[in-house]
Design a protein around this motif. Structure first.
Motif: not given
Length: 140
Positions: A9-38
């Motif tokens: 559970v701790l790994l799942l919680t931390a994993g959603g807040l870790c950087p998941l993708i990097r978009v060149p101009i916009m920076g790194t995004w976590n799960y809520f940066g990708i899409d709030p619904f996801l």
């Protein structure tokens, strides 16, 4: 509560807040940066795992691990398709692949997959047979 479930559970919680993708101009995004619904659906599965850990329900813990893993795979596919669709206004296929290739996956996905794997491998506790002692110092 099992330490294995708490770790997952701790790994799942931390994993959603870790950087998941990097978009060149916009920076790194976590799960809520990708899409709030996801991100919301993902953290619903995390909360389900927290509740199941609190209530000591290994079947529900495994279900939450599988659900989070399937949701992550769907999210990875959504990010891939969205990055290729975003640059659809370019009429040259090689430029579309070049622009979509600039979206990089980061290490947060591995943390989520590790947490899901830990939750998936939860086992039910072994119940001793009535009248049979499993301790080594018991002599029949």
């Amino acid at each position: 509560m099992k330490p294995q479930a708490v770790t997952g559970v701790l790994l799942l919680t931390a994993g959603g807040l870790c950087p998941l993708i990097r978009v060149p101009i916009m920076g790194t995004w976590n799960y809520f940066g990708i899409d709030p619904f996801l991100g919301g659906v993902y953290y619903f599965f995390v909360l389900l795992a927290v509740w199941a850990t609190w209530k000591n329900k290994p079947g529900t813990i495994r279900f939450a691990g599988w659900a989070a893993l399937v949701w992550v795979m769907l999210s990875l596919a959504a990010v891939w398709f969205k990055s290729h669709d975003l640059f659809g206004f370019i009429h040259f296929r090689k430029l579309i692949n070049l622009a979509a290739g600039m979206v990089k996956y980061k290490w947060g996905w591995l943390v989520i997959i590790a947490g899901s794997g830990i939750l998936i491998t939860m086992r039910r506790p072994v119940k001793p047979i009535a009248g049979l002692s499993l301790s080594p110092d018991a002599v029949n």
